[in-house]
Design a protein around this motif. Sequence first.
Motif, PDB file in Angstrom:
ATOM      1  N   LEU A 160       0.362  -3.085   7.976  1.00 24.13           N
ATOM      2  CA  LEU A 160       0.586  -3.940   6.810  1.00 24.13           C
ATOM      3  C   LEU A 160       2.058  -3.953   6.446  1.00 24.13           C
ATOM      4  CD1 LEU A 160      -0.689  -5.599   4.422  1.00 24.13           C
ATOM      5  CD2 LEU A 160      -0.707  -3.425   3.150  1.00 24.13           C
ATOM      6  N   ASP A 166      -8.192  -3.332   3.082  1.00 26.17           N
ATOM      7  CA  ASP A 166      -8.875  -3.384   4.375  1.00 26.17           C
ATOM      8  C   ASP A 166      -7.911  -3.334   5.554  1.00 26.17           C
ATOM      9  OD1 ASP A 166     -11.308  -3.626   3.036  1.00 26.17           O
ATOM     10  OD2 ASP A 166     -11.212  -5.820   3.010  1.00 26.17           O
ATOM     11  N   VAL A 167      -6.611  -3.265   5.265  1.00 23.94           N
ATOM     12  CA  VAL A 167      -5.596  -3.266   6.323  1.00 23.94           C
ATOM     13  C   VAL A 167      -4.936  -1.886   6.362  1.00 23.94           C
ATOM     14  CG1 VAL A 167      -3.554  -4.418   7.238  1.00 23.94           C
ATOM     15  CG2 VAL A 167      -5.168  -5.699   5.809  1.00 23.94           C
ATOM     16  N   ARG A 176       0.801  -1.228   0.000  1.00 19.38           N
ATOM     17  CA  ARG A 176       0.000   0.000   0.000  1.00 19.38           C
ATOM     18  C   ARG A 176       0.831   1.275   0.000  1.00 19.38           C
ATOM     19  NH1 ARG A 176      -5.239   0.618   3.431  1.00 19.38           N
ATOM     20  NH2 ARG A 176      -5.351   2.283   1.873  1.00 19.38           N
ATOM     21  N   TRP A 183      -4.793  -8.979  -3.115  1.00 21.77           N
ATOM     22  CA  TRP A 183      -5.120  -9.872  -2.013  1.00 21.77           C
ATOM     23  C   TRP A 183      -3.855 -10.570  -1.504  1.00 21.77           C
ATOM     24  CZ3 TRP A 183     -10.369 -10.620  -0.550  1.00 21.77           C
ATOM     25  CH2 TRP A 183     -11.303 -10.020  -1.407  1.00 21.77           C
ATOM     26  N   ILE A 184      -3.761 -10.690  -0.189  1.00 19.93           N
ATOM     27  CA  ILE A 184      -2.772 -11.572   0.431  1.00 19.93           C
ATOM     28  C   ILE A 184      -3.554 -12.693   1.089  1.00 19.93           C
ATOM     29  CG2 ILE A 184      -1.002 -11.810   2.202  1.00 19.93           C
ATOM     30  CD1 ILE A 184      -0.242  -8.903   1.704  1.00 19.93           C
ATOM     31  N   ASP A 185      -3.413 -13.879   0.539  1.00 21.51           N
ATOM     32  CA  ASP A 185      -4.276 -15.006   0.917  1.00 21.51           C
ATOM     33  C   ASP A 185      -5.728 -14.579   0.717  1.00 21.51           C
ATOM     34  OD1 ASP A 185      -2.063 -16.633   1.455  1.00 21.51           O
ATOM     35  OD2 ASP A 185      -1.901 -15.850   3.483  1.00 21.51           O
ATOM     36  N   ASP A 186      -6.547 -14.553   1.759  1.00 21.70           N
ATOM     37  CA  ASP A 186      -7.958 -14.186   1.602  1.00 21.70           C
ATOM     38  C   ASP A 186      -8.245 -12.769   2.098  1.00 21.70           C
ATOM     39  OD1 ASP A 186      -8.667 -16.708   0.541  1.00 21.70           O
ATOM     40  OD2 ASP A 186      -8.754 -17.548   2.562  1.00 21.70           O
ATOM     41  N   GLU A 187      -7.215 -11.956   2.233  1.00 21.01           N
ATOM     42  CA  GLU A 187      -7.368 -10.619   2.799  1.00 21.01           C
ATOM     43  C   GLU A 187      -7.074  -9.553   1.743  1.00 21.01           C
ATOM     44  OE1 GLU A 187      -6.104  -8.820   7.050  1.00 21.01           O
ATOM     45  OE2 GLU A 187      -4.424  -9.479   5.798  1.00 21.01           O
ATOM     46  N   ASN A 188      -8.040  -8.674   1.533  1.00 17.68           N
ATOM     47  CA  ASN A 188      -7.845  -7.540   0.645  1.00 17.68           C
ATOM     48  C   ASN A 188      -6.969  -6.519   1.369  1.00 17.68           C
ATOM     49  OD1 ASN A 188      -8.078  -5.188  -0.935  1.00 17.68           O
ATOM     50  ND2 ASN A 188     -10.179  -5.665  -1.527  1.00 17.68           N
ATOM     51  N   VAL A 189      -5.820  -6.158   0.781  1.00 18.72           N
ATOM     52  CA  VAL A 189      -4.897  -5.264   1.488  1.00 18.72           C
ATOM     53  C   VAL A 189      -5.525  -3.894   1.727  1.00 18.72           C
ATOM     54  CG1 VAL A 189      -2.864  -6.475   0.600  1.00 18.72           C
ATOM     55  CG2 VAL A 189      -3.707  -4.444  -0.604  1.00 18.72           C
ATOM     56  N   ARG A 225       4.568  -6.006   8.529  1.00 20.00           N
ATOM     57  CA  ARG A 225       4.574  -7.471   8.435  1.00 20.00           C
ATOM     58  C   ARG A 225       5.040  -7.946   7.046  1.00 20.00           C
ATOM     59  NH1 ARG A 225      -2.022  -8.134   8.114  1.00 20.00           N
ATOM     60  NH2 ARG A 225      -2.069  -9.150   6.081  1.00 20.00           N
TER      61      ARG A 225
END
Length: 272
Positions: free
Chosen positions: A74, A68-69, A50, A60-66, A77
């Motif tokens: 972010l 939303d972080v 980001r 997406w990182i795995d099932d997470e939309n970046v 990590r």
Amino acid sequence: MIRFQDVCKSYPDGTEAVRDFTLEAPTGKTTVLVGSSGCGKTTLLRMVNRMVDPTSGAVWIDDENVADVPPVPLRRRIGYVMQNAGLLPHRKVIDNIATVPLLNGVPKAQAHARAAELMELVGLEARQANRYPDQLSGGQQQRVGVARGLAADPNILLMDEPFGAVDPLVRADLQAELLRIQRELEKTIVFVTHDIAEALALGDQIVILAKGARIAQAGTPQQVVAEPADDFVADFLGLGRGTLDLHLRETPTGTLVVDGHGRPAGRLVEPG
């Protein structure tokens, strides 16, 4: 796993850096984005942590939309290694490496112990821990940069032309070191370069980009060299210009590998 889904990036002046980009970077593998300057490869890399947000589409990182972080947690990590290392000049090597763990609340003694382990991993000597960046060579600074990127033990490591500013011999050493580290750690790496030889040496997946981050071809190094998708890819690879057209030539001292212009590219040795 990192997934780019229908990603676009446009700027207020009308520049379209990325257009409808979709790609999956497999877990535990190195995906290399390679292309000429201005093709959008660094923009794509920075969407993962980001530093750049897409105009449309999602990462997406795995099932997470970046999206939303929050950006700061972010980035803490995700490892990030850039050209010229980007080290803090007023901080010693060990403190540069320990930067993110300390920001994450890890006790100083524990963060320094981790930094010392990583110095050994990337081929730095323990006595260099208390030096400042300007007391190191360019190659040593890049090793510190790689160690800092790994310090928080991230699953993902982003590398933006990290070896582009060092001489060819040091660059080859750093590439070999990265391959060794990756065999041991199996991180998910996205690596940006404009050098096709570097891409072929490091990548499990090679993504050759044209203007606007259009994927000209994606595949293993073997696939893109053996079966270039079109003339653009073949030209970028140097096929037909002699760069990767290799032949064997017998000499009194052994078998040489030569390029299409007859220039030595290496020597043939027996495996094992």
